[in-house]
Design a protein around this motif. Structure first.
Motif, PDB file in Angstrom:
ATOM      1  N   GLY A 140      30.662   6.366  12.899  1.00 32.21           N
ATOM      2  CA  GLY A 140      29.675   6.495  11.842  1.00 32.21           C
ATOM      3  C   GLY A 140      30.298   6.757  10.483  1.00 32.21           C
ATOM      4  N   GLN A 141      29.484   6.654   9.465  1.00 27.42           N
ATOM      5  CA  GLN A 141      29.947   6.793   8.083  1.00 27.42           C
ATOM      6  C   GLN A 141      30.097   8.249   7.644  1.00 27.42           C
ATOM      7  OE1 GLN A 141      30.678   3.825   6.242  1.00 27.42           O
ATOM      8  NE2 GLN A 141      30.400   3.065   8.348  1.00 27.42           N
ATOM      9  N   THR A 142      29.584   9.180   8.416  1.00 29.56           N
ATOM     10  CA  THR A 142      29.669  10.599   8.084  1.00 29.56           C
ATOM     11  C   THR A 142      30.278  11.360   9.250  1.00 29.56           C
ATOM     12  OG1 THR A 142      27.439  11.049   8.936  1.00 29.56           O
ATOM     13  CG2 THR A 142      27.627  10.439   6.606  1.00 29.56           C
ATOM     14  N   GLY A 143      30.662  12.618   9.003  1.00 31.65           N
ATOM     15  CA  GLY A 143      31.188  13.469  10.059  1.00 31.65           C
ATOM     16  C   GLY A 143      32.704  13.525  10.067  1.00 31.65           C
ATOM     17  N   SER A 144      33.233  14.512  10.768  1.00 36.92           N
ATOM     18  CA  SER A 144      34.680  14.764  10.762  1.00 36.92           C
ATOM     19  C   SER A 144      35.479  13.672  11.473  1.00 36.92           C
ATOM     20  CB  SER A 144      34.965  16.118  11.423  1.00 36.92           C
ATOM     21  OG  SER A 144      34.524  16.124  12.773  1.00 36.92           O
ATOM     22  N   ARG A 145      34.822  12.870  12.331  1.00 33.94           N
ATOM     23  CA  ARG A 145      35.541  11.838  13.090  1.00 33.94           C
ATOM     24  C   ARG A 145      35.448  10.456  12.454  1.00 33.94           C
ATOM     25  NH1 ARG A 145      32.768  12.488  18.899  1.00 33.94           N
ATOM     26  NH2 ARG A 145      30.948  12.155  17.565  1.00 33.94           N
ATOM     27  N   ARG A 146      34.841  10.352  11.292  1.00 31.13           N
ATOM     28  CA  ARG A 146      34.485   9.050  10.738  1.00 31.13           C
ATOM     29  C   ARG A 146      35.668   8.108  10.547  1.00 31.13           C
ATOM     30  NH1 ARG A 146      35.185   9.064   5.012  1.00 31.13           N
ATOM     31  NH2 ARG A 146      33.566   7.461   4.739  1.00 31.13           N
ATOM     32  N   ARG A 147      36.883   8.649  10.280  1.00 28.65           N
ATOM     33  CA  ARG A 147      38.033   7.792   9.988  1.00 28.65           C
ATOM     34  C   ARG A 147      38.834   7.413  11.230  1.00 28.65           C
ATOM     35  NH1 ARG A 147      38.844   4.446   6.557  1.00 28.65           N
ATOM     36  NH2 ARG A 147      41.077   4.809   6.456  1.00 28.65           N
ATOM     37  N   ARG A 148      38.402   7.876  12.389  1.00 29.79           N
ATOM     38  CA  ARG A 148      39.152   7.546  13.601  1.00 29.79           C
ATOM     39  C   ARG A 148      38.987   6.069  13.953  1.00 29.79           C
ATOM     40  NH1 ARG A 148      37.798  12.507  17.853  1.00 29.79           N
ATOM     41  NH2 ARG A 148      38.669  14.186  16.588  1.00 29.79           N
ATOM     42  N   PRO A 149      40.088   5.427  14.368  1.00 25.83           N
ATOM     43  CA  PRO A 149      39.952   4.040  14.852  1.00 25.83           C
ATOM     44  C   PRO A 149      39.193   4.036  16.173  1.00 25.83           C
ATOM     45  CG  PRO A 149      42.169   4.863  15.268  1.00 25.83           C
ATOM     46  CD  PRO A 149      41.471   5.917  14.454  1.00 25.83           C
ATOM     47  N   ALA A 150      38.495   2.955  16.435  1.00 31.69           N
ATOM     48  CA  ALA A 150      37.668   2.920  17.640  1.00 31.69           C
ATOM     49  C   ALA A 150      37.520   1.490  18.140  1.00 31.69           C
ATOM     50  CB  ALA A 150      36.295   3.514  17.358  1.00 31.69           C
ATOM     51  N   PHE A 151      37.434   1.377  19.457  1.00 30.33           N
ATOM     52  CA  PHE A 151      37.088   0.136  20.123  1.00 30.33           C
ATOM     53  C   PHE A 151      35.920   0.412  21.063  1.00 30.33           C
ATOM     54  CE2 PHE A 151      41.643  -0.728  19.205  1.00 30.33           C
ATOM     55  CZ  PHE A 151      41.474  -1.902  18.473  1.00 30.33           C
ATOM     56  N   ASP A 152      35.515  -0.600  21.810  1.00 32.68           N
ATOM     57  CA  ASP A 152      34.439  -0.420  22.777  1.00 32.68           C
ATOM     58  C   ASP A 152      34.734   0.722  23.743  1.00 32.68           C
ATOM     59  OD1 ASP A 152      32.207  -1.262  24.731  1.00 32.68           O
ATOM     60  OD2 ASP A 152      34.034  -1.465  25.923  1.00 32.68           O
ATOM     61  N   SER A 153      35.923   0.736  24.315  1.00 30.57           N
ATOM     62  CA  SER A 153      36.247   1.775  25.299  1.00 30.57           C
ATOM     63  C   SER A 153      36.285   3.161  24.671  1.00 30.57           C
ATOM     64  CB  SER A 153      37.588   1.470  25.980  1.00 30.57           C
ATOM     65  OG  SER A 153      37.447   0.360  26.846  1.00 30.57           O
ATOM     66  N   THR A 154      36.614   3.233  23.378  1.00 30.06           N
ATOM     67  CA  THR A 154      36.515   4.506  22.668  1.00 30.06           C
ATOM     68  C   THR A 154      35.091   5.021  22.741  1.00 30.06           C
ATOM     69  OG1 THR A 154      38.154   3.658  21.095  1.00 30.06           O
ATOM     70  CG2 THR A 154      36.954   5.659  20.468  1.00 30.06           C
ATOM     71  N   ALA A 155      34.146   4.149  22.463  1.00 28.27           N
ATOM     72  CA  ALA A 155      32.738   4.551  22.472  1.00 28.27           C
ATOM     73  C   ALA A 155      32.278   4.924  23.866  1.00 28.27           C
ATOM     74  CB  ALA A 155      31.876   3.424  21.909  1.00 28.27           C
TER      75      ALA A 155
END
Length: 410
Positions: A140-155
């Motif tokens: 998401g655009q807000t929150g402390s994790r916003r800059r983390r890279p992510a893929f489907d499996s991350t989600a």
């Protein structure tokens, strides 16, 4: 809505809506594909030197020494394509000029990327206050994790889905498709259309912020309330539902079937169909609530169903009970593609690609009676429509376009 730009208009519920699709891979491109299927003029924007990586994804359709990614074709059908290098001043200026006339922009970069380039939501909204800006990201655009890279499996992992999937005796297991991406796609489409309706009524656009992790959390059914109400942590239960019973995979003579006759109505019909009508009135298992009890289910119900199914083939069971009970053969993708029922619903379609012939891919599951989807337009070559889009939407003449090309901005 732009009706007289010279851009090709397609019939459909979204005809005349102009979408800039800056996204890559799946969640964003699929969002754009759905809008295109229903008539929106979707313009896929790619970097001329770093295009969407899925242009190189298998499977490949080959014609001589040319090849076409079936993956790319499936998620980018119906779109125009242009190239813009947003690392250049001219490329960024061109995007701003296009966004000034667009209704929707879709991107799935890591939050902050578009702002660093100088073409984030606030900047583009100054040029076009009614712009619907849909941003899909991992956290998401807000929150402390916003800059983390992510893929489907991350989600899937961060949203709790892995912990709920797999055999009880084994480790957590990834769901066998990119559900984190696909969930974000569907919520992004919903959010985009909600914001579009508001913009059309008020002239006010907005930022649509969709996170893969949020989307996965919203698909965990009863897991959140089970924890918040009873303190129960969801666990992986294999092919069984956490508490609805019977609702699971059962072996039969030549394979497996899903059997889900858990309601009182379906349980009564099952007992009658399999010749044991008296079980429906058995005081230990005569109500859905009683059959939900795990101990009662394992001792009284599950053995009965196993006995009913074991001596019959999957085809026999579906022929016998498929129109009466939630009993379904567990099919392979080959079975699904070749199933006449799939064809009846137009869920595998052949899209003609010049030079390659028809590429068979999944169709559009949303069936509208008055404005049906059009899935016949193939994915385009990289930058195929750059000139026509810049002329029609941004108002550039051929000299300006030639200058952009010479400068490497397109």
């Amino acid at each position: 809505m732009i009706a007289d730009t010279g851009l090709p208009l397609r019939p459909g519920a979204l005809t005349g809506i102009v979408v800039l699709d800056l996204s890559r891979v799946l969640a964003g491109p699929y969002c754009g594909q759905i809008l295109a299927d229903f008539g929106a003029t979707v313009i896929k924007v790619e970097n001329p030197r770093d295009p969407d990586v899925t242009r190189g994804f298998p499977p490949y359709v080959r014609a001589g020494d040319q090849e076409l990614s079936g993956y790319f074709a499936q998620y980018n059908r119906g779109k125009l394509t242009i190239t813009l290098d947003l690392s250049t001043d001219d490329g960024r200026a061109a995007l701003c000029d296009l966004a000034a006339k667009a209704d929707i922009l879709i991107e799935n970069f890591r939050p902050g990327t578009m702002d660093k380039l100088g073409v984030g939501y606030e900047t583009l909204a100054e040029r076009n206050p009614r712009l619907v800006y849909t941003a899909i990201s991992g956290y998401g655009q807000t929150g402390s994790r916003r800059r983390r890279p992510a893929f489907d499996s991350t989600a899937q992992a961060a949203g709790g889905l892995w912990s709920m999937n797999g055999d009880p005796a084994g480790p957590p297991v990834r769901v066998g498709t990119v559900l984190g991406d696909l969930a974000a796609t569907l919520f992004a489409v919903t959010g985009t259309l909600l914001a579009l309706r508001h913009a059309e009524g008020t002239g006010q656009g907005q930022l649509v912020d969709v996170a893969q992790v949020d989307s996965v959390i919203a698909l965990t059914e009863n897991a959140v309330v089970n924890y918040t109400v009873d303190g129960e942590v969801a666990r992986h239960t294999g092919n069984r539902h956490p508490w609805v019973r019977p609702y699971e995979l059962f072996p039969c003579k030549d394979g497996h079937v899903f059997f889900g006759a858990y309601t009182d109505k379906f349980w009564r019909l099952a007992c009658e169909l399999f010749g044991e009508a008296e079980l429906a009135a058995d005081p230990e298992i005569d109500t859905m609530r009683k059959r939900f009890d795990e101990a009662v289910y394992e001792r009284r119900v599950r053995p009965v169903i196993a006995r009913w199914l074991a001596g019959r083939t999957a085809a026999e069971l579906e022929e016998m009970a498929g129109d009466v009970l939630p009993l379904t053969v567990v099919k392979t993708v080959k079975d699904v593609v070749e199933d006449p029922g799939t064809a009846e619903r137009d869920m595998v379609v052949g899209v003609e690609h010049p030079g390659f012939g028809p590429v068979r891919m999944f169709g559009q599951p949303i069936k509208l009676s008055a404005t049906p989807a059009d899935v016949s337009v193939p994915a385009a070559d990289l930058g195929q429509h750059t000139d026509v889009v810049l002329r029609a939407l941004a108002g550039y003449d051929q000299d300006k376009i030639a200058g952009l090309r010479a400068a490497g901005a397109i």
